[in-house]
Write an enzyme that holds these catalytic residues in place. Structure first.
Site, PDB file in Angstrom:
ATOM      1  N   GLY A  65      30.024  30.740  34.875  1.00 45.48           N
ATOM      2  CA  GLY A  65      30.025  30.296  34.152  1.00 45.48           C
ATOM      3  C   GLY A  65      29.872  31.597  32.969  1.00 45.48           C
ATOM      4  O   GLY A  65      28.602  32.275  33.005  1.00 45.48           O
ATOM      5  N   GLU A  81      16.906  27.902  31.661  1.00 39.19           N
ATOM      6  CA  GLU A  81      16.347  28.910  30.092  1.00 39.19           C
ATOM      7  C   GLU A  81      15.861  27.986  28.888  1.00 39.19           C
ATOM      8  O   GLU A  81      16.185  26.792  28.804  1.00 39.19           O
ATOM      9  CB  GLU A  81      18.379  29.538  29.910  1.00 39.19           C
ATOM     10  CG  GLU A  81      19.088  28.069  29.699  1.00 39.19           C
ATOM     11  CD  GLU A  81      19.384  28.079  28.523  1.00 39.19           C
ATOM     12  OE1 GLU A  81      18.462  28.579  27.319  1.00 39.19           O
ATOM     13  OE2 GLU A  81      19.810  26.548  28.690  1.00 39.19           O
ATOM     14  N   CYS A 138      20.785  21.037  22.781  1.00 33.24           N
ATOM     15  CA  CYS A 138      20.186  20.274  23.613  1.00 33.24           C
ATOM     16  C   CYS A 138      18.815  19.657  23.325  1.00 33.24           C
ATOM     17  O   CYS A 138      19.876  19.224  24.227  1.00 33.24           O
ATOM     18  CB  CYS A 138      19.206  22.004  23.881  1.00 33.24           C
ATOM     19  SG  CYS A 138      20.252  23.058  24.889  1.00 33.24           S
ATOM     20  N   GLY A 140      29.757  31.181  29.104  1.00 36.53           N
ATOM     21  CA  GLY A 140      29.333  30.349  28.071  1.00 36.53           C
ATOM     22  C   GLY A 140      28.226  31.284  27.447  1.00 36.53           C
ATOM     23  O   GLY A 140      28.015  32.183  27.708  1.00 36.53           O
ATOM     24  N   ALA A 148      10.298  20.721  27.811  1.00 38.50           N
ATOM     25  CA  ALA A 148       9.646  21.208  26.336  1.00 38.50           C
ATOM     26  C   ALA A 148      10.802  21.292  25.101  1.00 38.50           C
ATOM     27  O   ALA A 148       9.708  20.645  24.064  1.00 38.50           O
ATOM     28  CB  ALA A 148      10.600  23.190  26.894  1.00 38.50           C
ATOM     29  N   PHE A 207      24.125  23.930  12.997  1.00 35.86           N
ATOM     30  CA  PHE A 207      23.160  23.393  12.716  1.00 35.86           C
ATOM     31  C   PHE A 207      22.124  23.746  12.186  1.00 35.86           C
ATOM     32  O   PHE A 207      20.822  23.115  12.255  1.00 35.86           O
ATOM     33  CB  PHE A 207      23.136  22.546  14.261  1.00 35.86           C
ATOM     34  CG  PHE A 207      22.735  23.537  15.580  1.00 35.86           C
ATOM     35  CD1 PHE A 207      23.108  24.391  16.078  1.00 35.86           C
ATOM     36  CD2 PHE A 207      20.999  24.047  15.534  1.00 35.86           C
ATOM     37  CE1 PHE A 207      22.948  25.039  17.039  1.00 35.86           C
ATOM     38  CE2 PHE A 207      20.858  24.425  16.701  1.00 35.86           C
ATOM     39  CZ  PHE A 207      21.471  24.925  17.982  1.00 35.86           C
ATOM     40  N   SER A 262      21.263  26.065  34.206  1.00 30.90           N
ATOM     41  CA  SER A 262      21.657  25.177  33.440  1.00 30.90           C
ATOM     42  C   SER A 262      21.142  23.706  33.475  1.00 30.90           C
ATOM     43  O   SER A 262      20.689  24.034  34.777  1.00 30.90           O
ATOM     44  CB  SER A 262      23.552  24.183  33.821  1.00 30.90           C
ATOM     45  OG  SER A 262      23.986  25.649  34.839  1.00 30.90           O
ATOM     46  N   LYS A 266      20.609  16.211  24.294  1.00 34.64           N
ATOM     47  CA  LYS A 266      20.902  15.718  25.737  1.00 34.64           C
ATOM     48  C   LYS A 266      20.216  16.341  26.292  1.00 34.64           C
ATOM     49  O   LYS A 266      19.972  15.038  27.264  1.00 34.64           O
ATOM     50  CB  LYS A 266      22.057  17.271  25.617  1.00 34.64           C
ATOM     51  CG  LYS A 266      22.091  17.601  26.837  1.00 34.64           C
ATOM     52  CD  LYS A 266      23.353  18.386  27.035  1.00 34.64           C
ATOM     53  CE  LYS A 266      23.078  19.374  28.242  1.00 34.64           C
ATOM     54  NZ  LYS A 266      24.164  20.402  28.641  1.00 34.64           N
TER      55      LYS A 266
HETATM   56  C1  UDX Z   1      16.626  24.465  21.695  1.00 31.79           C
HETATM   57  C2  UDX Z   1      15.036  24.775  21.970  1.00 31.79           C
HETATM   58  O1  UDX Z   1      14.234  25.709  20.679  1.00 31.79           O
HETATM   59  C3  UDX Z   1      15.119  25.690  23.145  1.00 31.79           C
HETATM   60  O2  UDX Z   1      14.011  26.321  23.426  1.00 31.79           O
HETATM   61  C4  UDX Z   1      16.569  25.194  24.140  1.00 31.79           C
HETATM   62  O3  UDX Z   1      16.867  26.611  25.544  1.00 31.79           O
HETATM   63  C5  UDX Z   1      17.722  24.256  23.355  1.00 31.79           C
HETATM   64  O4  UDX Z   1      17.616  24.138  22.284  1.00 31.79           O
HETATM   65  P1  UDX Z   1      18.432  25.773  19.671  1.00 31.79           P
HETATM   66  O5  UDX Z   1      19.096  24.665  19.760  1.00 31.79           O
HETATM   67  O6  UDX Z   1      19.158  26.596  19.339  1.00 31.79           O
HETATM   68  O7  UDX Z   1      16.796  25.489  20.808  1.00 31.79           O
HETATM   69  O8  UDX Z   1      17.719  25.213  17.964  1.00 31.79           O
HETATM   70  P2  UDX Z   1      16.262  25.455  17.815  1.00 31.79           P
HETATM   71  O9  UDX Z   1      15.878  26.438  16.412  1.00 31.79           O
HETATM   72  O10 UDX Z   1      15.211  25.611  18.787  1.00 31.79           O
HETATM   73  O11 UDX Z   1      16.644  24.256  16.743  1.00 31.79           O
HETATM   74  C6  UDX Z   1      16.999  23.315  17.022  1.00 31.79           C
HETATM   75  C7  UDX Z   1      17.240  22.741  15.657  1.00 31.79           C
HETATM   76  O12 UDX Z   1      15.895  21.877  14.533  1.00 31.79           O
HETATM   77  C8  UDX Z   1      18.162  22.533  14.554  1.00 31.79           C
HETATM   78  O13 UDX Z   1      18.775  21.765  13.770  1.00 31.79           O
HETATM   79  C9  UDX Z   1      17.063  23.587  13.590  1.00 31.79           C
HETATM   80  O14 UDX Z   1      17.674  23.621  12.347  1.00 31.79           O
HETATM   81  C10 UDX Z   1      15.884  22.696  13.475  1.00 31.79           C
HETATM   82  N1  UDX Z   1      14.339  22.350  13.316  1.00 31.79           N
HETATM   83  C11 UDX Z   1      13.900  23.694  14.295  1.00 31.79           C
HETATM   84  C12 UDX Z   1      13.856  22.025  12.009  1.00 31.79           C
HETATM   85  O15 UDX Z   1      14.522  20.970  11.357  1.00 31.79           O
HETATM   86  N2  UDX Z   1      12.941  22.180  11.915  1.00 31.79           N
HETATM   87  C13 UDX Z   1      11.861  23.052  12.516  1.00 31.79           C
HETATM   88  O16 UDX Z   1      10.751  23.318  12.484  1.00 31.79           O
HETATM   89  C14 UDX Z   1      12.528  24.152  13.876  1.00 31.79           C
END
Ligand code: UDX
Length: 521
Positions: free
Chosen positions: A9, A181, A296, A11, A243, A358, A150, A299
């Site tokens: 993978g 991860e 994430c 990705g 988490a 996002f 994954s 999901k």
């Molecule tokens: C997340 C987890 O942080 C990571 O550990 C996991 O492996 C995958 O999912 P990610 O989806 O990349 O990572 O983004 P993250 O930075 O966590 O933000 C998720 C969403 O929450 C974003 O839309 C972000 O803008 C929002 N967010 C984050 C807020 O609105 N407020 C915050 O204080 C933090």
């Protein structure tokens, strides 16, 4: 000593993971493989399939090291598939060869939420993961350690073990490990280089523990030993879902408090700071927003909800489902707020949306709150102009109009600059926390200095040698809000969906500022 690993993978997990392993472990031959030739070709070209701060620099450094080895500086084997260099990292479609040769195989395969059948909308689809494991069962001639990278439903390690038992010829031994991860988009390389922890779940048997130690051996090359935690398979698989659910819960919680602030005149930024300074709470993930998104959170929470329902724990399932519900409510509430500030009607009014991803530093729009926003504004008849520094125009267009009766001609405009989007607009909405959009007092310089990259590899140096590899790298150019406000017309409203702007400053420029969880002055 591990000599060869494979990542199945290519990705956003497999590609960067393979690159980091190759970078940190020059003695390990890393094969990143994928059945999709397009993604493989992209990895072997100058235009990588994803933008991540520090990724192209690291890839280039690995290739450069391989290049030097040809001149006799080191003796790593292997050929990069693009044929340019000789290095310990390859990207190819040779899945079976990689399986045969590797001692450790990382499964980095997408597991989307099921869109049909039992568990639709909440269970994860592990069809592709199972297909990869079937190939391993068929091809492997030596013992293998198979690592779940994954996101998987809890109990998948057991499913994969049964599958291998049924389908392999019994000549070799397979050990399954869970090594989830915790990568956050935009900081993937930094997260891989400086992880907060490395979880390794294994069967609690001598061979399970041995396999777990073997994987730890790789991570120890760059991760302190005390951050590598060994546990059982179920705990590791559940920790990954837990988490993300807890992180999403924090953002949902602060957003729910923001709605109370808006009704009472309290300021959510004060509340967030006051709570975040409690050493037990900390300030992370307490930034109010128009709604969280990404691939994430939703999901993984739905996966947890599905698990709890399956276990007959209805109340637990409802509890976690409510974290998603509050997020949907927040997105709807934000849109409603815009309409209400624009005298209950946005039809035929020009509204600029700044940011579509996002979150900042990514071109990913999965579950982005901006999608709900733009679709909602279009459905209300507004003229919407969208600008995002990283998201391609075609993606914005597709996401904005999907499942929507066609907007009127000219109703949606995708702009090349923020200024173009804002000119003539009655309202500007900041939907993504891009550094470029910050007002002067809040501007944060953009760099990748926390990545501990080789000092010789600054971006100018790389651009000279390989301009194409850095196509995604951008110079941070803060927005001139005075020009923006001057170019607006009518109500001149600025909606800050991320609370990243300085309201006082903007009011001083002659517009109305509306933040999340804030009194409107
Ligand atoms: C997340 C987890 O942080 C990571 O550990 C996991 O492996 C995958 O999912 P990610 O989806 O990349 O990572 O983004 P993250 O930075 O966590 O933000 C998720 C969403 O929450 C974003 O839309 C972000 O803008 C929002 N967010 C984050 C807020 O609105 N407020 C915050 O204080 C933090």
């Amino acid at each position: 000593m591990v000599r060869k690993v494979a990542c199945i993978g290519a990705g956003f997990v497999g590609g960067p993971l393979g690159t980091v392993i190759a970078s940190q472990c020059p003695d390990i031959q890393t094969a990143v493989v994928d059945i999709n030739p397009e993604i493989v070709d992209a990895w072997n070209s100058d235009t990588l399939p994803l933008y991540e701060s520090g990724l192209s620099e690291m890839l280039l450094a690995v290739r450069e090291r391989g290049h030097n080895s040809v001149r006799g500086v080191s003796s790593n084997e292997g050929h990069c598939a693009n044929g340019l260099t000789n290095c310990n990292l390859t990207f190819s479609t040779s899945v079976e060869v990689a399986i045969e040769e590797a001692e450790i195989i990382f499964l980095c395969i997408d597991t989307p939420t099921k869109s049909t059948g039992p568990g639709e909308g909440s269970a994860l689809d592990i069809t592709n993961l199972e297909a990869a494991v079937r190939t391993i069962a068929r091809v492997a001639k030596t013992d293998k350690i198979i690592v779940e990278k994954s996101t998987v439903p809890c109990g998948t390690a057991g499913t994969l073990r049964d599958l291998l038992k049924n389908e392999a010829n019994g000549a070799c031994h397979f050990e399954i490990l869970s090594n989830p991860e915790f990568l956050s988009e935009g900081t993937i390389i930094s997260d891989l280089l400086h992880p907060s922890r490395i979880l390794i779940g294994s069967e609690m048997t001598p061979s399970g523990r041995k396999a777990s130690d073997k994987l730890a051996e790789i991570y120890r090359k760059w991760v302190p030993d005390d951050l590598i935690i060994h546990m059982d398979l179920w705990s590791s698989e559940l920790s990954k879902l837990a988490a993300n659910a807890l992180l999403a819960q924090r953002v949902s919680s602060i957003n729910s408090l923001a709605s109370i602030c808006e009704e009472t005149g309290a300021d959510i930024d004060f509340v967030s700071t006051a709570c975040g300074l409690d050493r037990r709470i900390t300030r992370a993930m307490l930034q109010p927003s128009l709604g969280w998104g990404g691939g994430c959170f939703k999901k993984d929470i739905f996966c947890l909800v599905y698990l709890a329902r399956g276990l007959g724990l209805e109340e637990v399932a409802n509890y976690w489902a409510s974290v998603v519900e509050i997020n949907e409510y927040q997105k709807a509430r934000f849109l409603k707020g815009i309409i209400s500030h624009m005298h209950g009607c946005v039809a035929k009014k020009s509204i600029a949306v700044l940011g579509f991803a996002f979150k900042k530093n990514t071109s990913d729009t999965k579950n982005s709150a901006a999608i709900t926003l733009v679709r909602g504004l279009l459905a209300e008849g507004a003229f919407v102009s969208v600008y995002d520094p990283l998201v391609p125009e075609s993606k914005i267009l597709a996401d904005s109009t999907m499942r929507l009766s066609k907007p009127e001609p000219g109703q949606l405009q995708i702009c090349k600059t923020a200024y173009q989007a804002c000119t003539g607009a009655e309202a500007v909405v900041v939907a993504t926390d891009c550094d470029d959009f910050q007002t002067p007092s809040r501007a944060i310089p953009r760099d990748s200095s926390n990545l501990n990259l080789p000092p010789t590899l600054n971006s100018r140096h790389m651009d000279e040698r390989n301009p194409g590899l850095n196509v995604h790298m951008r110079i941070h150019k803060p927005l001139d809000w005075r020009s923006v406000v001057d170019s607006m017309q009518g109500l001149k409203l600025i909606f800050d969906g991320r609370n990243v702007l300085d309201g006082e400053y903007l009011r001083g420029l002659g517009c109305r500022y509306v933040g999340i969880g804030k009194r409107v002055a």
